[in-house]
Design an enzyme around this catalytic site. Structure first.
Site, PDB file in Angstrom:
ATOM      1  N   GLY A 238       6.924   8.904  10.324  1.00 41.93           N
ATOM      2  CA  GLY A 238       5.526   8.543  10.565  1.00 41.93           C
ATOM      3  C   GLY A 238       5.258   7.920  11.913  1.00 41.93           C
TER       4      GLY A 238
ATOM      5  CD  GLU B 276      12.691  11.735   5.198  1.00 39.13           C
ATOM      6  OE1 GLU B 276      11.747  12.473   5.459  1.00 39.13           O
ATOM      7  OE2 GLU B 276      12.613  10.812   4.375  1.00 39.13           O
TER       8      GLU B 276
ATOM      9  CB  SER C  60       7.900  12.406  13.496  1.00 38.05           C
ATOM     10  OG  SER C  60       7.445  11.100  13.217  1.00 38.05           O
TER      11      SER C  60
ATOM     12  CG  ASN D  81       7.219  12.735   0.442  1.00 36.19           C
ATOM     13  OD1 ASN D  81       6.495  12.574  -0.538  1.00 36.19           O
ATOM     14  ND2 ASN D  81       7.945  11.755   0.964  1.00 36.19           N
ATOM     15  CD1 TRP D  82       1.978  17.116   0.318  1.00 33.60           C
ATOM     16  CD2 TRP D  82       0.285  17.089  -1.140  1.00 33.60           C
ATOM     17  NE1 TRP D  82       1.381  18.349   0.374  1.00 33.60           N
ATOM     18  CE2 TRP D  82       0.334  18.365  -0.519  1.00 33.60           C
ATOM     19  CE3 TRP D  82      -0.684  16.858  -2.105  1.00 33.60           C
ATOM     20  CZ2 TRP D  82      -0.572  19.384  -0.824  1.00 33.60           C
ATOM     21  CZ3 TRP D  82      -1.585  17.868  -2.412  1.00 33.60           C
ATOM     22  CH2 TRP D  82      -1.534  19.107  -1.776  1.00 33.60           C
ATOM     23  CE  LYS D  83       6.146  10.044   3.610  1.00 35.25           C
ATOM     24  NZ  LYS D  83       6.442   9.226   4.801  1.00 35.25           N
TER      25      LYS D  83
ATOM     26  N   GLY E 100       6.466  15.154   6.008  1.00 38.19           N
ATOM     27  CA  GLY E 100       5.523  14.179   5.493  1.00 38.19           C
ATOM     28  C   GLY E 100       4.084  14.567   5.764  1.00 38.19           C
ATOM     29  N   GLY E 101       3.441  13.876   6.708  1.00 39.00           N
ATOM     30  CA  GLY E 101       2.012  14.062   6.955  1.00 39.00           C
ATOM     31  C   GLY E 101       1.606  15.488   7.257  1.00 39.00           C
TER      32      GLY E 101
ATOM     33  CD  GLU F 136       7.428   6.204   3.116  1.00 43.35           C
ATOM     34  OE1 GLU F 136       7.079   6.583   4.257  1.00 43.35           O
ATOM     35  OE2 GLU F 136       7.043   6.753   2.066  1.00 43.35           O
TER      36      GLU F 136
ATOM     37  CG  HIS G 157      11.269   8.619   1.344  1.00 47.54           C
ATOM     38  ND1 HIS G 157      10.686   7.644   2.122  1.00 47.54           N
ATOM     39  CD2 HIS G 157      10.987   9.803   1.954  1.00 47.54           C
ATOM     40  CE1 HIS G 157      10.073   8.206   3.150  1.00 47.54           C
ATOM     41  NE2 HIS G 157      10.240   9.509   3.077  1.00 47.54           N
TER      42      HIS G 157
END
Length: 249
Positions: free
Chosen positions: A171, A165, A210, A11-13, A231-232, A97, A95
Site C-alpha cells: 500500500g 509481501e 504495490s 485481496n479486496w481487504k 491489493g488495491g 495486516e 497477511h
C-alpha cells in the site's frame, strides 16, 4: 519436476459492497483464457454471492482469514468450514495486516493453515519483512523463518502457495528491485525444498506489495515469481485484468 501454475489473486481487504460485484463479473469475463489461475478474495460477507455469480467462470473465490478451530465460542470469527460452505476455494493466511494488527504468530498461522486444509481450502500463506528488518540485513532470515514456522507438515502433497509481501511495500507505492524480489523468492524456494522436497517445485511463490499495471510485467517475469497477490489494484476490473494480462506481455 512440475512447474508452478501461475496464480493471480486479488485481496479486496475491507473493501467492497454488493454493488462491487459488477467488478468481479467484469474480471471473470476478461480473464477467460488466461494461462494463470485467477482468484478474488472479497470480504466474507460477499463470498456466497460472488461464488454463485462466478460459478463456471474459472475465477476462484477465496477468503481473507479463518479461525484455527472448526467451531466454537469465538464471537465474530469465521471458520474454514464456513468459508468452504459458502463457496470459497482458497484463503489468505498470515497477511502482515493480521500478523501486526492482530498479533498473529507463525504458530497461529500454521494452525490456521491446518484448519484450512481440513476444510478443503487452498492456503495462500503470506510472509514478509519490515523496513527495519531489511535495513538491518535480516530480510532473508526473517522471511525464511516465517516460511518454516507458518507451513505445517500437513501441507505435504497439498496445493498451496506462498506470497512474499515485504511489509514496507504494501500500500505504499514502493516496490523492491527486481533483483531483491528474485533473491527473496530464491530463498523461499530453497526453504520450501528443504521442507517439502522435490514437490516444492510445483508451489507458486507469489509477489505482493504495490503490484499495479505499470510494474506487473517486470515483476511477473522475474525468476521464481509464480504470480501475484494484488491489493488495491484488484478492486477495479480494468487494473486487475491489466495485471493478469501482463503475464503474457
Amino acid at each position: 519436476m512440475t512447474a508452478p501454475v501461475p496464480l493471480i489473486a486479488g485481496n479486496w481487504k475491507m473493501n467492497g459492497l454488493r454493488a462491487s460485484l459488477v467488478e468481479a463479473a467484469a474480471i471473470a469475463e476478461g480473464a477467460a483464457g488466461s494461462p494463470a489461475r485467477v482468484a478474488i478474495c472479497p470480504p466474507a460477507v460477499l463470498i456466497h454471492q460472488m461464488s454463485e455469480m462466478l460459478a463456471g467462470s474459472g475465477v476462484l473465490v477465496g477468503g481473507q482469514d479463518v479461525h484455527w478451530e472448526d467451531a466454537g465460542a469465538f464471537t465474530g470469527d469465521v471458520s474454514a468450514q464456513m468459508l468452504a460452505d459458502v463457496g470459497a476455494k482458497l484463503v489468505i493466511l498470515g497477511h502482515s495486516e493480521r500478523r501486526s494488527g492482530h498479533r498473529e504468530t507463525d504458530e497461529i498461522v500454521a494452525r490456521k493453515v491446518a484448519a484450512a486444509l481440513r476444510a478443503g481450502l487452498e492456503p495462500i500463506v503470506c510472509v514478509g519483512e519490515t523496513l527495519e528488518e531489511r535495513n538491518a540485513g535480516q530480510a532473508s532470515p526473517v522471511v525464511t523463518d516465517q516460511v518454516r514456522g507458518s507451513l505445517p507438515a500437513a501441507l505435504t502433497g497439498q496445493p498451496f502457495s506462498v506470497a512474499y509481501e515485504p511489509v514496507w511495500a504494501i500500500g505504499s507505492g514502493l516496490t523492491p528491485s527486481t533483483a531483491e524480489i528474485e533473491e527473496m523468492h530464491q530463498a523461499i524456494r530453497a526453504t520450501l525444498a528443504e521442507r517439502f522436497g522435490p514437490a516444492a517445485q510445483a508451489v507458486p511463490i507469489l509477489y505482493g506489495g504495490s503490484v499495479k499495471p505499470s510494474n506487473a510485467a517486470e515483476i511477473l517475469h522475474a525468476a521464481q515469481v509464480g504470480g501475484a497477490l494484488v491489493g488495491g489494484a484488484s478492486l477495479k476490473a480494468a487494473d486487475f485484468l491489466a495485471i493478469v494480462r501482463a503475464l503474457q506481455a
